[in-house]
Every structure is written in C-alpha cells, then in structure tokens.
Design an enzyme around this catalytic site. Structure first.
Site, PDB file in Angstrom:
ATOM      1  N   ARG A   1       0.777  -1.178   0.005  1.00 24.79           N
ATOM      2  CA  ARG A   1       0.130  -0.027   0.113  1.00 24.79           C
ATOM      3  C   ARG A   1       0.797   1.316   0.085  1.00 24.79           C
ATOM      4  O   ARG A   1       0.533   2.222  -0.711  1.00 24.79           O
ATOM      5  CB  ARG A   1      -0.864   0.151   1.300  1.00 24.79           C
ATOM      6  CG  ARG A   1      -2.106  -1.303   1.214  1.00 24.79           C
ATOM      7  CD  ARG A   1      -2.841  -0.881   2.562  1.00 24.79           C
ATOM      8  NE  ARG A   1      -2.161  -1.185   3.618  1.00 24.79           N
ATOM      9  CZ  ARG A   1      -2.053  -2.372   4.106  1.00 24.79           C
ATOM     10  NH1 ARG A   1      -2.733  -3.566   3.827  1.00 24.79           N
ATOM     11  NH2 ARG A   1      -1.232  -2.631   5.486  1.00 24.79           N
ATOM     12  N   ILE A   2       1.732   1.250   0.964  1.00 29.02           N
ATOM     13  CA  ILE A   2       2.683   2.429   1.048  1.00 29.02           C
ATOM     14  C   ILE A   2       3.544   2.699  -0.030  1.00 29.02           C
ATOM     15  O   ILE A   2       3.796   3.774  -0.616  1.00 29.02           O
ATOM     16  CB  ILE A   2       3.426   2.480   2.342  1.00 29.02           C
ATOM     17  CG1 ILE A   2       2.396   2.691   3.691  1.00 29.02           C
ATOM     18  CG2 ILE A   2       4.456   3.701   2.465  1.00 29.02           C
ATOM     19  CD1 ILE A   2       3.212   2.420   4.900  1.00 29.02           C
TER      20      ILE A   2
ATOM     21  N   ARG B   1       8.759 -10.166  -2.139  1.00 28.13           N
ATOM     22  CA  ARG B   1       8.450 -11.562  -2.030  1.00 28.13           C
ATOM     23  C   ARG B   1       7.882 -12.110  -3.357  1.00 28.13           C
ATOM     24  O   ARG B   1       8.165 -13.178  -3.854  1.00 28.13           O
ATOM     25  CB  ARG B   1       7.717 -11.773  -0.810  1.00 28.13           C
ATOM     26  CG  ARG B   1       8.345 -11.856   0.277  1.00 28.13           C
ATOM     27  CD  ARG B   1       7.655 -12.068   1.662  1.00 28.13           C
ATOM     28  NE  ARG B   1       6.397 -11.086   1.698  1.00 28.13           N
ATOM     29  CZ  ARG B   1       5.565 -11.121   2.662  1.00 28.13           C
ATOM     30  NH1 ARG B   1       5.606 -11.679   3.649  1.00 28.13           N
ATOM     31  NH2 ARG B   1       4.757 -10.032   2.570  1.00 28.13           N
ATOM     32  N   GLN B   2       6.844 -11.455  -4.058  1.00 30.37           N
ATOM     33  CA  GLN B   2       6.362 -11.902  -5.115  1.00 30.37           C
ATOM     34  C   GLN B   2       6.023 -10.565  -6.043  1.00 30.37           C
ATOM     35  O   GLN B   2       5.823  -9.634  -5.588  1.00 30.37           O
ATOM     36  CB  GLN B   2       4.876 -12.522  -4.532  1.00 30.37           C
ATOM     37  CG  GLN B   2       4.022 -11.595  -3.923  1.00 30.37           C
ATOM     38  CD  GLN B   2       2.878 -12.490  -3.522  1.00 30.37           C
ATOM     39  OE1 GLN B   2       2.890 -13.793  -3.239  1.00 30.37           O
ATOM     40  NE2 GLN B   2       1.599 -11.756  -3.086  1.00 30.37           N
TER      41      GLN B   2
ATOM     42  N   ARG C   1       3.619  -8.257  -8.067  1.00 25.58           N
ATOM     43  CA  ARG C   1       1.936  -7.626  -7.856  1.00 25.58           C
ATOM     44  C   ARG C   1       1.697  -6.781  -9.135  1.00 25.58           C
ATOM     45  O   ARG C   1       1.911  -5.752  -9.310  1.00 25.58           O
ATOM     46  CB  ARG C   1       2.565  -6.604  -6.764  1.00 25.58           C
ATOM     47  CG  ARG C   1       2.730  -7.149  -5.282  1.00 25.58           C
ATOM     48  CD  ARG C   1       2.942  -6.223  -4.166  1.00 25.58           C
ATOM     49  NE  ARG C   1       2.955  -6.821  -2.933  1.00 25.58           N
ATOM     50  CZ  ARG C   1       2.050  -7.158  -1.786  1.00 25.58           C
ATOM     51  NH1 ARG C   1       0.566  -7.032  -2.417  1.00 25.58           N
ATOM     52  NH2 ARG C   1       2.382  -7.716  -0.845  1.00 25.58           N
TER      53      ARG C   1
ATOM     54  N   ARG D   1      11.294   0.200   8.524  1.00 25.46           N
ATOM     55  CA  ARG D   1      11.732  -0.174   9.984  1.00 25.46           C
ATOM     56  C   ARG D   1      13.377   0.004   9.959  1.00 25.46           C
ATOM     57  O   ARG D   1      14.028  -0.412   8.874  1.00 25.46           O
ATOM     58  CB  ARG D   1      11.516  -1.553  10.421  1.00 25.46           C
ATOM     59  CG  ARG D   1      10.018  -1.762  10.925  1.00 25.46           C
ATOM     60  CD  ARG D   1       9.731  -0.882  12.015  1.00 25.46           C
ATOM     61  NE  ARG D   1       8.401  -1.226  12.645  1.00 25.46           N
ATOM     62  CZ  ARG D   1       7.386  -0.152  12.295  1.00 25.46           C
ATOM     63  NH1 ARG D   1       7.511   0.642  11.763  1.00 25.46           N
ATOM     64  NH2 ARG D   1       6.389  -0.524  12.883  1.00 25.46           N
TER      65      ARG D   1
ATOM     66  N   ASP E   1      13.966   7.737   8.174  1.00 22.44           N
ATOM     67  CA  ASP E   1      12.834   8.100   9.280  1.00 22.44           C
ATOM     68  C   ASP E   1      12.785   7.184  10.279  1.00 22.44           C
ATOM     69  O   ASP E   1      11.980   7.063  11.238  1.00 22.44           O
ATOM     70  CB  ASP E   1      11.562   8.060   8.355  1.00 22.44           C
ATOM     71  CG  ASP E   1      10.371   8.815   9.326  1.00 22.44           C
ATOM     72  OD1 ASP E   1      10.640   9.772  10.201  1.00 22.44           O
ATOM     73  OD2 ASP E   1       9.376   8.290   9.421  1.00 22.44           O
TER      74      ASP E   1
ATOM     75  N   HIS F   1      11.300   9.605  13.147  1.00 19.48           N
ATOM     76  CA  HIS F   1      10.074   8.489  13.061  1.00 19.48           C
ATOM     77  C   HIS F   1       8.693   9.347  12.816  1.00 19.48           C
ATOM     78  O   HIS F   1       7.983   9.105  13.813  1.00 19.48           O
ATOM     79  CB  HIS F   1      10.071   7.298  14.178  1.00 19.48           C
ATOM     80  CG  HIS F   1       9.269   6.166  13.566  1.00 19.48           C
ATOM     81  ND1 HIS F   1       9.578   4.816  13.968  1.00 19.48           N
ATOM     82  CD2 HIS F   1       8.185   6.018  12.733  1.00 19.48           C
ATOM     83  CE1 HIS F   1       8.811   4.033  13.357  1.00 19.48           C
ATOM     84  NE2 HIS F   1       7.861   4.498  12.589  1.00 19.48           N
TER      85      HIS F   1
ATOM     86  N   GLY G   1       6.679   9.654   9.939  1.00 19.11           N
ATOM     87  CA  GLY G   1       6.022   8.974   8.742  1.00 19.11           C
ATOM     88  C   GLY G   1       4.402   9.390   9.055  1.00 19.11           C
ATOM     89  O   GLY G   1       3.984   9.784   7.946  1.00 19.11           O
TER      90      GLY G   1
END
Length: 371
Positions: free
Chosen positions: A206-207, A228-229, A231, A288, A312, A336, A338
């Site tokens: 989404r982000i 991972r896959q 989209r 993260r 961030d 942090h 965001g």
C-alpha cells in the site's frame, strides 16, 4: 515551539502519570471534579466495566470513543513519553484490553502481568514487531492494528525525505545560517533530481505504491520494484517492472525501502547491497530501522559507495546524539514521523479504540491482525 496544534487537537493538559476514567470523563466533557471516591453508584459502575490500559497520551478523539462506549474503565499513562516497564506491568494487571504503541514491548512478562482477563491488544501502528505474536496467539488474545489509514501520510513524508536528501536541503539551510552562502555558485549545493531517473521500490505494498504514485508526476522515467512476489495489479498503475533486489540496486538512482520487517528483511540493506548501487544513488528508508545495517551504511556514505541516505527509522530509536551517522552531511535522519499529521494520528487513535471495543464485545474488528 512556535508551531502550535490546531484548536481541535489532541493533547491532554495533565502531567505524566496514570489517568483514571473519572478524570478522563471530566476532561472530555468539561465537567468539574470527579465523583467522590467510594460513592455507591461509582463503585457499582466500576465493577461492571472492563479495564482498558492506555500506554500513552493519545488524541482526545480516541479517548472519547472508549469513554462514550460505556463499557470501559480506562486507565492511562498520561505522558508523551513511553510508559516505564514497571508502570506498564502495574497498569496492565487485570486489564481486559490494552491500547499500546509501537515502542511498547508486549512480551511474555507483560502478558503474565496482565493475567487471564486480557482479551484484546490494539496497537496504534501498522507495524507489529513489538508484539510477541506467538505468546499472544497461545493465550487466544486478539490483536488490532492500523493499516491503510497512515498510507497517505507516510507516502508524503517519504517523498519529502527523498527530496530533502537528494537536493541537500538540510545542508543548504545550514549554509544560510552559518554564513557559508557567499554568492551564487554554478556547482555549489548541487544534488540529484527525479526527472528522467529510475526509482527502485523495495516492497510495493500500500505504502510503496502510494510513494510511486506521488513520484510519477516528477518525471520518473522507470520504476523497478522488488519483494516476495510480483504484484501485477499494483505495478500496472505505475508501469513498474518486477526485478530481483540486486538488479534494483544496480539500476536505480533512488532506492526506497517500504517493505515490512521480518527475519528475512532484517539487515537486508547491507554492505553487499550498497556495493551494487550506483555511486550517485540515494537510499531512503521509511519502513523499519532494522532493515538497514547502519554500520555498513556509514561505511558506504563515507567511502563514496553511495551518494546519500535519508532515514525516518533507525536502530535504536531515538538514535544516540553521538551516533556516527549524525555526523554526516549526506545523511538526513528524521525522528520516525511518517504518520505525523494531525488528521492521520486522530484517525489512527479512533481506529485503535474501535478495535479495542470490538475485541471486548467479541465482534469483528475494523482492522484485526490475523495471527
């Protein structure tokens, strides 16, 4: 600070400590003093209510949802700073619901202190790596979180951080303040622009998609993404190409990290990856802190392996003021923020409260983390 919250904003005018239900109701309703301790109606009502412990000062909108539900006895660590562990252990004792932050480590010790009443944990975050998920699952406790609602704010902040880093805005501002601005100079304070560039996004969720959609009007020539896959539905919206992480690193002018944290992504951005990036590349991380190996990043920035980085998120948070990364002009670090818009934090606080209430009532949550 000269930057004041708007009139409808959020901060409760109480000192740090535990805030009881009666005090909250007085604060929210504008009433005078709380009911006298020990009054029969108050004691009877308190016995029927389910205890919810809130680990931080939060927007009034979220507190209002809890207090107006009529089913909660709210206790709160009423401070902008994190609740100390010993106070968390005291506050959660006997609680039916926990309203927590991403800075609260909800581990086996905390769950033991809570006791058997705990039905629901709701975190004011989209990330949940601060929760001991296996321990929570074993106890049959439900978990709420806040995906979707912070997508726009985080995407906006990511674009702002990218531009700040690539166009050297912090460094330029300092030059204005310290007298380094002596005249217009053809090669002074030059940075890297987005027009005609290749942008690589690690994690087109989404982000990640929202970031790409905001960058597209700047004239980005090509989007790569890794994860991972593939989209395809998301990629079609930005004409993005699914590639390996190595290819993304080698070909991108800007590498943006927006993946979730997991054992697989921990330390993923390391010396090996930086060695594959262009010397003119800019790294941006708003996911993260632990996704980036900060020692390797420092070496990459000081040896010219990559041009610049904007973060961030860090490890730890807050980053110590003597950390080597803070000494670098080509590294911009934010605390942090965001999701830090008034509207987003208000929406997050309400969603977190509604998740709590649904969990207490045994109803479907607006946003439940499937364990």
């Amino acid at each position: 600070s000269p930057f004041h919250p708007p009139p409808h904003s959020t901060l409760l005018p109480f000192p740090a400590g535990t805030l009881s239900l009666s005090r909250q109701e007085a604060a929210l309703s504008g009433a005078g003093s709380a009911p006298t301790a020990g009054s029969a109606p108050g004691m009877k009502a308190a016995q029927q209510l389910m205890k919810v412990f809130v680990t931080r000062r939060i927007p009034n909108e979220g507190l209002r949802v809890l207090s107006e539900s009529g089913i909660c006895n709210i206790q709160q660590w009423d401070s902008d700073e994190p609740v100390p562990k010993e106070e968390l252990l005291k506050g959660i004792a006997g609680a039916h619901g926990l309203y927590c932050m991403l800075t609260d480590k909800i581990d086996d010790e905390v769950l033991q202190a809570a006791g058997p009443n705990l039905k629901v944990i709701s975190t004011l975050s989209v990330g949940f790596d601060h929760l001991s998920v296996e321990e929570i699952k074993k106890r049959g406790i439900r978990v709420g979180y806040t995906p979707d609602v912070l997508t726009d704010a985080t995407a906006e902040l990511t674009v702002a951080l990218l531009l700040t880093t690539s166009r050297r805005l912090v460094e330029a501002t300092e030059e204005v303040k310290n007298g380094g601005w002596t005249s217009w100079k053809p090669l002074w304070m030059c940075g890297y622009g987005l027009a005609g560039s290749t942008v690589g996004i690690v994690g087109l969720g989404r982000i990640g998609l929202a970031i790409a959609q905001r960058l597209k009007p700047f004239g980005v020539k090509k989007f790569f993404y890794a994860g991972r896959q593939a989209r395809p539905d998301a990629a079609d919206q930005i004409k993005g190409e699914y590639v390996s992480l190595n290819t993304l690193a080698e070909e991108s002018d800007f590498v943006i990290i927006s993946c979730s944290f997991s054992p697989q992504t921990k330390g993923m951005c390391n010396g090996g990856l930086f060695s594959k990036m262009k010397k003119t590349a800019v790294l941006i991380n708003t996911s993260r802190g632990a996704v980036v190996n900060q020692d390797d990043l420092y070496r990459a920035l000081t040896t010219g392996q990559i041009a610049a980085a904007g973060l961030d998120v860090t490890v730890p948070e807050p980053l110590p003021t003597d950390h080597p990364l803070l000494s670098l002009k080509n590294c911009v670090i934010l605390p942090h923020i965001g999701s830090a818009t008034y509207a987003t934090r208000n929406t997050m606080s309400v969603l977190t409260a509604n998740n709590i209430l649904a969990g207490l009532k045994g109803q479907p949550m607006p946003s439940e983390l499937k364990l």
